[in-house]
Design an enzyme around this catalytic site. Structure first.
Site, PDB file in Angstrom:
ATOM      1  N   ASP A 189     -37.693 -87.539 -80.390  1.00 53.05           N
ATOM      2  CA  ASP A 189     -39.239 -87.348 -80.216  1.00 53.05           C
ATOM      3  C   ASP A 189     -39.524 -86.501 -79.189  1.00 53.05           C
ATOM      4  O   ASP A 189     -39.125 -86.874 -77.693  1.00 53.05           O
ATOM      5  CB  ASP A 189     -39.690 -88.933 -79.771  1.00 53.05           C
ATOM      6  CG  ASP A 189     -41.152 -88.752 -79.595  1.00 53.05           C
ATOM      7  OD1 ASP A 189     -42.168 -88.746 -80.472  1.00 53.05           O
ATOM      8  OD2 ASP A 189     -41.660 -88.711 -78.098  1.00 53.05           O
ATOM      9  N   TYR A 196     -43.919 -81.224 -73.402  1.00 50.05           N
ATOM     10  CA  TYR A 196     -42.600 -81.596 -72.480  1.00 50.05           C
ATOM     11  C   TYR A 196     -41.875 -80.227 -72.244  1.00 50.05           C
ATOM     12  O   TYR A 196     -41.186 -80.461 -71.382  1.00 50.05           O
ATOM     13  CB  TYR A 196     -42.035 -82.729 -73.389  1.00 50.05           C
ATOM     14  CG  TYR A 196     -42.470 -83.711 -73.765  1.00 50.05           C
ATOM     15  CD1 TYR A 196     -43.594 -84.345 -73.233  1.00 50.05           C
ATOM     16  CD2 TYR A 196     -41.706 -84.409 -74.648  1.00 50.05           C
ATOM     17  CE1 TYR A 196     -44.291 -85.588 -73.714  1.00 50.05           C
ATOM     18  CE2 TYR A 196     -42.045 -85.776 -74.978  1.00 50.05           C
ATOM     19  CZ  TYR A 196     -43.347 -86.462 -74.520  1.00 50.05           C
ATOM     20  OH  TYR A 196     -43.974 -87.652 -74.976  1.00 50.05           O
ATOM     21  N   HIS A 228     -51.087 -85.745 -79.811  1.00 50.13           N
ATOM     22  CA  HIS A 228     -50.671 -86.658 -78.818  1.00 50.13           C
ATOM     23  C   HIS A 228     -51.607 -87.546 -78.140  1.00 50.13           C
ATOM     24  O   HIS A 228     -51.292 -88.609 -77.968  1.00 50.13           O
ATOM     25  CB  HIS A 228     -50.478 -85.393 -77.423  1.00 50.13           C
ATOM     26  CG  HIS A 228     -49.354 -85.885 -76.721  1.00 50.13           C
ATOM     27  ND1 HIS A 228     -48.310 -84.931 -76.099  1.00 50.13           N
ATOM     28  CD2 HIS A 228     -49.082 -87.152 -76.072  1.00 50.13           C
ATOM     29  CE1 HIS A 228     -47.236 -85.775 -75.392  1.00 50.13           C
ATOM     30  NE2 HIS A 228     -47.711 -86.959 -75.343  1.00 50.13           N
ATOM     31  N   LEU A 277     -39.192 -99.078 -72.304  1.00 43.64           N
ATOM     32  CA  LEU A 277     -38.533 -99.773 -71.211  1.00 43.64           C
ATOM     33  C   LEU A 277     -39.161 -99.744 -69.751  1.00 43.64           C
ATOM     34  O   LEU A 277     -38.820-100.257 -68.814  1.00 43.64           O
ATOM     35  CB  LEU A 277     -37.025 -99.251 -70.887  1.00 43.64           C
ATOM     36  CG  LEU A 277     -36.122 -98.929 -72.090  1.00 43.64           C
ATOM     37  CD1 LEU A 277     -35.139 -98.069 -71.629  1.00 43.64           C
ATOM     38  CD2 LEU A 277     -35.596-100.222 -72.426  1.00 43.64           C
ATOM     39  N   ARG A 337     -25.973 -94.586 -70.544  1.00 46.32           N
ATOM     40  CA  ARG A 337     -27.092 -95.447 -71.324  1.00 46.32           C
ATOM     41  C   ARG A 337     -27.641 -94.616 -72.445  1.00 46.32           C
ATOM     42  O   ARG A 337     -28.468 -95.580 -73.327  1.00 46.32           O
ATOM     43  CB  ARG A 337     -28.293 -94.933 -69.903  1.00 46.32           C
ATOM     44  CG  ARG A 337     -28.148 -95.807 -68.814  1.00 46.32           C
ATOM     45  CD  ARG A 337     -29.140 -95.134 -67.855  1.00 46.32           C
ATOM     46  NE  ARG A 337     -29.001 -96.283 -66.628  1.00 46.32           N
ATOM     47  CZ  ARG A 337     -29.771 -96.121 -65.610  1.00 46.32           C
ATOM     48  NH1 ARG A 337     -30.592 -95.007 -65.566  1.00 46.32           N
ATOM     49  NH2 ARG A 337     -29.978 -96.715 -64.455  1.00 46.32           N
ATOM     50  N   ASN A 346     -28.113 -97.682 -75.062  1.00 48.15           N
ATOM     51  CA  ASN A 346     -29.692 -97.955 -75.860  1.00 48.15           C
ATOM     52  C   ASN A 346     -29.364 -97.880 -77.176  1.00 48.15           C
ATOM     53  O   ASN A 346     -30.401 -98.334 -78.224  1.00 48.15           O
ATOM     54  CB  ASN A 346     -30.780 -97.022 -75.274  1.00 48.15           C
ATOM     55  CG  ASN A 346     -30.808 -97.105 -73.839  1.00 48.15           C
ATOM     56  OD1 ASN A 346     -30.558 -98.269 -73.193  1.00 48.15           O
ATOM     57  ND2 ASN A 346     -31.582 -96.067 -73.201  1.00 48.15           N
TER      58      ASN A 346
HETATM   59  P1  NAD Z   1     -38.432 -95.424 -71.252  1.00 50.64           P
HETATM   60  O1  NAD Z   1     -39.400 -96.550 -71.025  1.00 50.64           O
HETATM   61  O2  NAD Z   1     -37.939 -94.977 -72.227  1.00 50.64           O
HETATM   62  O3  NAD Z   1     -37.717 -95.421 -69.810  1.00 50.64           O
HETATM   63  C1  NAD Z   1     -36.889 -94.392 -69.512  1.00 50.64           C
HETATM   64  C2  NAD Z   1     -36.205 -94.618 -68.052  1.00 50.64           C
HETATM   65  O4  NAD Z   1     -35.726 -95.738 -68.020  1.00 50.64           O
HETATM   66  C3  NAD Z   1     -35.173 -93.562 -67.719  1.00 50.64           C
HETATM   67  O5  NAD Z   1     -35.645 -92.615 -67.419  1.00 50.64           O
HETATM   68  C4  NAD Z   1     -34.204 -94.549 -66.830  1.00 50.64           C
HETATM   69  O6  NAD Z   1     -34.673 -94.298 -65.458  1.00 50.64           O
HETATM   70  C5  NAD Z   1     -34.427 -95.969 -67.343  1.00 50.64           C
HETATM   71  N1  NAD Z   1     -33.257 -96.317 -68.341  1.00 50.64           N
HETATM   72  C6  NAD Z   1     -33.102 -95.892 -69.688  1.00 50.64           C
HETATM   73  N2  NAD Z   1     -32.368 -96.497 -70.305  1.00 50.64           N
HETATM   74  C7  NAD Z   1     -31.734 -97.257 -69.296  1.00 50.64           C
HETATM   75  C8  NAD Z   1     -30.759 -98.153 -69.395  1.00 50.64           C
HETATM   76  N3  NAD Z   1     -30.098 -98.397 -70.305  1.00 50.64           N
HETATM   77  N4  NAD Z   1     -30.568 -99.182 -68.251  1.00 50.64           N
HETATM   78  C9  NAD Z   1     -31.482 -98.806 -67.274  1.00 50.64           C
HETATM   79  N5  NAD Z   1     -32.348 -98.020 -67.177  1.00 50.64           N
HETATM   80  C10 NAD Z   1     -32.429 -97.276 -68.169  1.00 50.64           C
HETATM   81  O7  NAD Z   1     -39.654 -94.107 -70.742  1.00 50.64           O
HETATM   82  P2  NAD Z   1     -40.150 -92.891 -71.342  1.00 50.64           P
HETATM   83  O8  NAD Z   1     -39.330 -91.758 -71.307  1.00 50.64           O
HETATM   84  O9  NAD Z   1     -41.568 -92.884 -70.557  1.00 50.64           O
HETATM   85  O10 NAD Z   1     -40.725 -93.137 -72.811  1.00 50.64           O
HETATM   86  C11 NAD Z   1     -39.720 -93.098 -73.710  1.00 50.64           C
HETATM   87  C12 NAD Z   1     -40.146 -91.863 -74.708  1.00 50.64           C
HETATM   88  O11 NAD Z   1     -41.608 -92.151 -75.364  1.00 50.64           O
HETATM   89  C13 NAD Z   1     -40.513 -90.570 -73.918  1.00 50.64           C
HETATM   90  O12 NAD Z   1     -39.244 -89.877 -73.704  1.00 50.64           O
HETATM   91  C14 NAD Z   1     -41.544 -89.853 -74.940  1.00 50.64           C
HETATM   92  O13 NAD Z   1     -40.521 -89.370 -76.148  1.00 50.64           O
HETATM   93  C15 NAD Z   1     -42.385 -90.900 -75.483  1.00 50.64           C
HETATM   94  N6  NAD Z   1     -43.686 -90.979 -74.651  1.00 50.64           N
HETATM   95  C16 NAD Z   1     -44.839 -90.630 -75.390  1.00 50.64           C
HETATM   96  C17 NAD Z   1     -46.034 -90.798 -74.765  1.00 50.64           C
HETATM   97  C18 NAD Z   1     -47.034 -90.432 -75.612  1.00 50.64           C
HETATM   98  O14 NAD Z   1     -48.057 -90.235 -74.775  1.00 50.64           O
HETATM   99  N7  NAD Z   1     -47.070 -90.276 -76.592  1.00 50.64           N
HETATM  100  C19 NAD Z   1     -46.084 -91.063 -73.468  1.00 50.64           C
HETATM  101  C20 NAD Z   1     -44.850 -91.449 -72.443  1.00 50.64           C
HETATM  102  C21 NAD Z   1     -43.547 -91.376 -73.419  1.00 50.64           C
END
Ligand code: NAD
Length: 276
Positions: A47, A52, A110, A192, A239, A243
């Protein structure tokens, strides 16, 4: 490993892996390595989004992952400034060029930007691109129920997916229920909770301990068992693998109920109604 990963059937008949890899806040040059690691770990869904700034690196990572294009489910998103019929067609061309492919599996609006009033025209352009075979499935992100209803009423097409902020302390049950009623799959972003305090939650830690899994794995399992698509992000290879290692255990009904009880209305990102 990949044979075990679940797929969901979308309302247009296509299927998509339920677990994917998110690349927000991964620099373009780092995205190549991160995406290639994800593919090697078994992910088959990625995704990204125009905003980005890493579509080029993501596309390169997919090629470096060494898996045939048709086995990958690739999502990108149209940025807010490009909403409108003609501007969507132009923005899509640019994304496709950066990704280095001739189609995307899913293209999302978006944000609805309701005050702008252009998401219906935007969606019409996406439907045209779908009919031309350059987009397999058309979807949305951050749409509230009223936006979904308006889109369907105006175009007769239901988005396949509504990608929304969703984590155990922000479960958005009203939006999820509405998506289900319209046969729209809910996809959880920031699943997460962006790696913040949620990962230290005592209830989740207790459940994780009982299963011999990490809190992150328990949260991802909860999304999967709730029926959501989910796209965790990490740029750390260990990680990224952790995951994806969530297909060998099951949360019990009691575990699921305990996690349902963690909903606290804790939104991290903007409210779609007021982002314009
Ligand atoms: P997320 O909830 O996936 O958290 C990611 C963070 O959690 C990492 O940077 C790291 O710090 C931590 N992490 C990840 N795996 C871990 C593990 N196994 N153990 C401990 N810590 C861990 O946050 P995100 O990146 O905001 O969301 C995921 C995806 O969702 C984004 O990359 C993007 O593709 C999408 N997204 C979309 C929108 C939208 O408006 N459509 C907005 C935000 C994010």
């Amino acid at each position: 490993m990949t044979a075990r990963q679940p797929r969901l059937t979308l309302n247009d008949g296509h299927t998509a892996p339920q677990l994917g890899f998110g690349v927000w806040q991964i620099d373009d040059n780092v995205a190549t390595e991160a995406v290639a690691s994800a593919i090697k770990a078994g992910y088959r869904s990625v995704d990204t989004a125009a905003i980005y700034g890493n579509e080029k690196g993501t596309g390169e990572g997919l090629r470096r992952g060494g898996v045939p294009r048709e086995e990958i489910f690739l999502t990108t998103k149209l940025w807010n400034a490009d909403q409108g019929f003609d501007s969507t067609l132009r923005a899509f061309d640019k994304s496709l060029k950066l990704l280095g492919t001739d189609y995307v599996d899913m293209y999302l609006i978006h944000w609805p930007m309701p005050a702008k009033g252009t998401y219906v025209d935007t969606f019409r352009a996406m439907i045209r691109l779908r009919d031309e075979g350059r987009i397999r499935s058309v979807g949305v992100s951050n749409f509230n129920p009223a936006h979904v209803d308006h889109l369907i009423a105006e175009t007769g097409v239901a988005p396949v997916v509504n990608q929304i902020e969703l984590h155990p302390d922000f479960q958005q049950n009203d939006v999820v229920k509405h998506n289900r009623a319209k046969n729209v799959v809910t996809e959880s972003w920031s699943p997460l909770g962006q790696g913040g305090d949620l990962l230290k939650n005592p209830t989740l830690s207790q459940i994780a301990g009982a299963h011999g899994k990490s809190v992150a794995q328990v949260i991802l399992r909860w999304h999967l068992q709730t029926g959501h698509m989910v796209i965790p992000k990490s740029q750390t290879p260990a990680r990224i693998e952790e995951n994806f290692d969530v297909f060998d255990f099951l949360l019990s009904t009691a575990d699921m109920q305990k996690i349902a009880g963690l909903d606290a209305g804790h939104r991290i990102g903007p409210n779609p109604d007021s982002l314009n």
